[in-house]
Design a protein around this motif. Structure first.
Motif, PDB file in Angstrom:
ATOM      1  N   ALA A 146       0.835  -1.209   0.000  1.00  0.00           N
ATOM      2  CA  ALA A 146       0.000   0.000   0.000  1.00  0.00           C
ATOM      3  C   ALA A 146       0.868   1.257   0.000  1.00  0.00           C
ATOM      4  CB  ALA A 146      -0.922  -0.005   1.205  1.00  0.00           C
ATOM      5  N   GLY A 147       0.613   2.128  -0.953  1.00  0.00           N
ATOM      6  CA  GLY A 147       1.316   3.400  -1.046  1.00  0.00           C
ATOM      7  C   GLY A 147       2.701   3.319  -1.661  1.00  0.00           C
ATOM      8  N   GLU A 148       3.106   2.143  -2.080  1.00  0.00           N
ATOM      9  CA  GLU A 148       4.439   1.974  -2.655  1.00  0.00           C
ATOM     10  C   GLU A 148       4.472   2.500  -4.079  1.00  0.00           C
ATOM     11  OE1 GLU A 148       7.213  -1.744  -3.873  1.00  0.00           O
ATOM     12  OE2 GLU A 148       6.334  -1.803  -1.878  1.00  0.00           O
ATOM     13  N   LYS A 149       5.547   3.162  -4.446  1.00  0.00           N
ATOM     14  CA  LYS A 149       5.701   3.702  -5.792  1.00  0.00           C
ATOM     15  C   LYS A 149       6.471   2.712  -6.662  1.00  0.00           C
ATOM     16  CE  LYS A 149       5.516   8.422  -4.322  1.00  0.00           C
ATOM     17  NZ  LYS A 149       4.837   9.399  -5.057  1.00  0.00           N
ATOM     18  N   LEU A 150       6.234   2.793  -7.964  1.00  0.00           N
ATOM     19  CA  LEU A 150       6.940   1.926  -8.907  1.00  0.00           C
ATOM     20  C   LEU A 150       8.393   2.363  -9.032  1.00  0.00           C
ATOM     21  CD1 LEU A 150       4.341   1.596 -11.783  1.00  0.00           C
ATOM     22  CD2 LEU A 150       5.017  -0.149 -10.152  1.00  0.00           C
ATOM     23  N   ASP A 151       9.266   1.394  -9.182  1.00  0.00           N
ATOM     24  CA  ASP A 151      10.691   1.646  -9.360  1.00  0.00           C
ATOM     25  C   ASP A 151      10.919   2.275 -10.731  1.00  0.00           C
ATOM     26  OD1 ASP A 151      13.466   1.551  -9.092  1.00  0.00           O
ATOM     27  OD2 ASP A 151      13.577  -0.521  -9.813  1.00  0.00           O
ATOM     28  N   LYS A 152      11.656   3.386 -10.768  1.00  0.00           N
ATOM     29  CA  LYS A 152      11.910   4.082 -12.040  1.00  0.00           C
ATOM     30  C   LYS A 152      12.682   3.203 -13.019  1.00  0.00           C
ATOM     31  CE  LYS A 152      11.693   8.729 -10.183  1.00  0.00           C
ATOM     32  NZ  LYS A 152      12.376   9.995  -9.973  1.00  0.00           N
ATOM     33  N   LYS A 203      12.383  -0.038 -13.392  1.00  0.00           N
ATOM     34  CA  LYS A 203      11.437  -0.971 -14.004  1.00  0.00           C
ATOM     35  C   LYS A 203      10.573  -0.261 -15.041  1.00  0.00           C
ATOM     36  CE  LYS A 203      11.228  -4.207 -10.198  1.00  0.00           C
ATOM     37  NZ  LYS A 203      10.413  -4.832  -9.163  1.00  0.00           N
ATOM     38  N   ILE A 204      10.182   0.954 -14.751  1.00  0.00           N
ATOM     39  CA  ILE A 204       9.377   1.725 -15.705  1.00  0.00           C
ATOM     40  C   ILE A 204      10.179   1.980 -16.975  1.00  0.00           C
ATOM     41  CG2 ILE A 204       8.262   3.953 -16.121  1.00  0.00           C
ATOM     42  CD1 ILE A 204       7.422   3.929 -13.174  1.00  0.00           C
ATOM     43  N   ALA A 205      11.459   2.283 -16.829  1.00  0.00           N
ATOM     44  CA  ALA A 205      12.309   2.553 -17.990  1.00  0.00           C
ATOM     45  C   ALA A 205      12.454   1.322 -18.891  1.00  0.00           C
ATOM     46  CB  ALA A 205      13.686   3.019 -17.528  1.00  0.00           C
ATOM     47  N   LYS A 206      12.362   0.128 -18.309  1.00  0.00           N
ATOM     48  CA  LYS A 206      12.512  -1.111 -19.079  1.00  0.00           C
ATOM     49  C   LYS A 206      11.215  -1.557 -19.751  1.00  0.00           C
ATOM     50  CE  LYS A 206      16.212  -2.986 -16.231  1.00  0.00           C
ATOM     51  NZ  LYS A 206      16.593  -4.070 -15.306  1.00  0.00           N
ATOM     52  N   MET A 207      10.101  -0.907 -19.418  1.00  0.00           N
ATOM     53  CA  MET A 207       8.809  -1.332 -19.966  1.00  0.00           C
ATOM     54  C   MET A 207       8.667  -0.953 -21.430  1.00  0.00           C
ATOM     55  SD  MET A 207       6.053  -0.488 -17.023  1.00  0.00           S
ATOM     56  CE  MET A 207       6.066  -1.294 -15.460  1.00  0.00           C
ATOM     57  N   SER A 208       7.958  -1.802 -22.159  1.00  0.00           N
ATOM     58  CA  SER A 208       7.659  -1.518 -23.563  1.00  0.00           C
ATOM     59  C   SER A 208       6.514  -0.512 -23.627  1.00  0.00           C
ATOM     60  CB  SER A 208       7.263  -2.802 -24.287  1.00  0.00           C
ATOM     61  OG  SER A 208       6.009  -3.258 -23.805  1.00  0.00           O
ATOM     62  N   ASP A 209       6.262   0.012 -24.822  1.00  0.00           N
ATOM     63  CA  ASP A 209       5.150   0.952 -25.001  1.00  0.00           C
ATOM     64  C   ASP A 209       3.818   0.286 -24.651  1.00  0.00           C
ATOM     65  OD1 ASP A 209       6.884   2.939 -25.791  1.00  0.00           O
ATOM     66  OD2 ASP A 209       6.593   2.574 -27.945  1.00  0.00           O
ATOM     67  N   GLU A 210       3.678  -0.982 -25.000  1.00  0.00           N
ATOM     68  CA  GLU A 210       2.444  -1.706 -24.688  1.00  0.00           C
ATOM     69  C   GLU A 210       2.257  -1.830 -23.176  1.00  0.00           C
ATOM     70  OE1 GLU A 210       0.416  -6.093 -25.386  1.00  0.00           O
ATOM     71  OE2 GLU A 210       2.220  -5.573 -26.482  1.00  0.00           O
ATOM     72  N   GLN A 211       3.339  -2.140 -22.468  1.00  0.00           N
ATOM     73  CA  GLN A 211       3.254  -2.262 -21.009  1.00  0.00           C
ATOM     74  C   GLN A 211       2.926  -0.911 -20.363  1.00  0.00           C
ATOM     75  OE1 GLN A 211       7.170  -3.956 -20.566  1.00  0.00           O
ATOM     76  NE2 GLN A 211       6.319  -5.941 -19.974  1.00  0.00           N
TER      77      GLN A 211
END
Length: 132
Positions: A92-98, A100-108
């Motif tokens: 709860a309240g945890e933010k996504l790791d930057k 991991k976001i940088a590794k995501m594809s456009d679809e993700q």
């Protein structure tokens, strides 16, 4: 799933800064799937559970035929970490790791945006019914 992939999943994951008491073996997909649904049932409110269950089911269906062991290990590792967080109520309240976001594809990223919108929509619907 092929036997070689099962052996690969059972391989140990490295410890982080030596703080991890031991290697964490990955659960096979069906056991992890059941664990996730059970964790949602025990630890999430009804609305979050419905949203989470549908997302888990869709993701596991979409990755059913993955052949690349690296993708499979990454997929199972992330879902196992998520299950641990839900079971420990530390999500709860945890933010996504930057990273991991940088590794995501456009679809993700698109899926993540749609999930954010669905959560916001449910939040505004809840506030409107409370003020009525």
């Amino acid at each position: 799933m092929r036997p070689a992939l099962r052996l690969l999943m059972a391989s140990a994951m490295p410890s982080v800064n030596g703080m991890n008491p031991g290697p964490m073996a990955l659960l096979p997909p069906i056991y992890l799937y059941r664990r996730l649904l059970r964790a949602h049932r025990k630890h999430l409110p009804a609305e979050e559970r419905l949203l989470g269950d549908e997302f888990v089911k869709a993701e596991f269906r979409a990755h059913r035929d993955v052949e690349n062991p690296v993708h499979l290990i990454g997929f199972l590792t992330e879902w196992q970490l998520y299950a641990q967080k839900v079971e420990g109520d530390s999500w709860a309240g945890e933010k996504l790791d930057k990273g991991k976001i940088a590794k995501m594809s456009d679809e993700q990223l698109g899926q993540l945006y749609e999930l954010m919108k669905a959560i916001q929509k449910r939040g505004t619907e809840g506030h409107e019914s409370e003020s009525s």
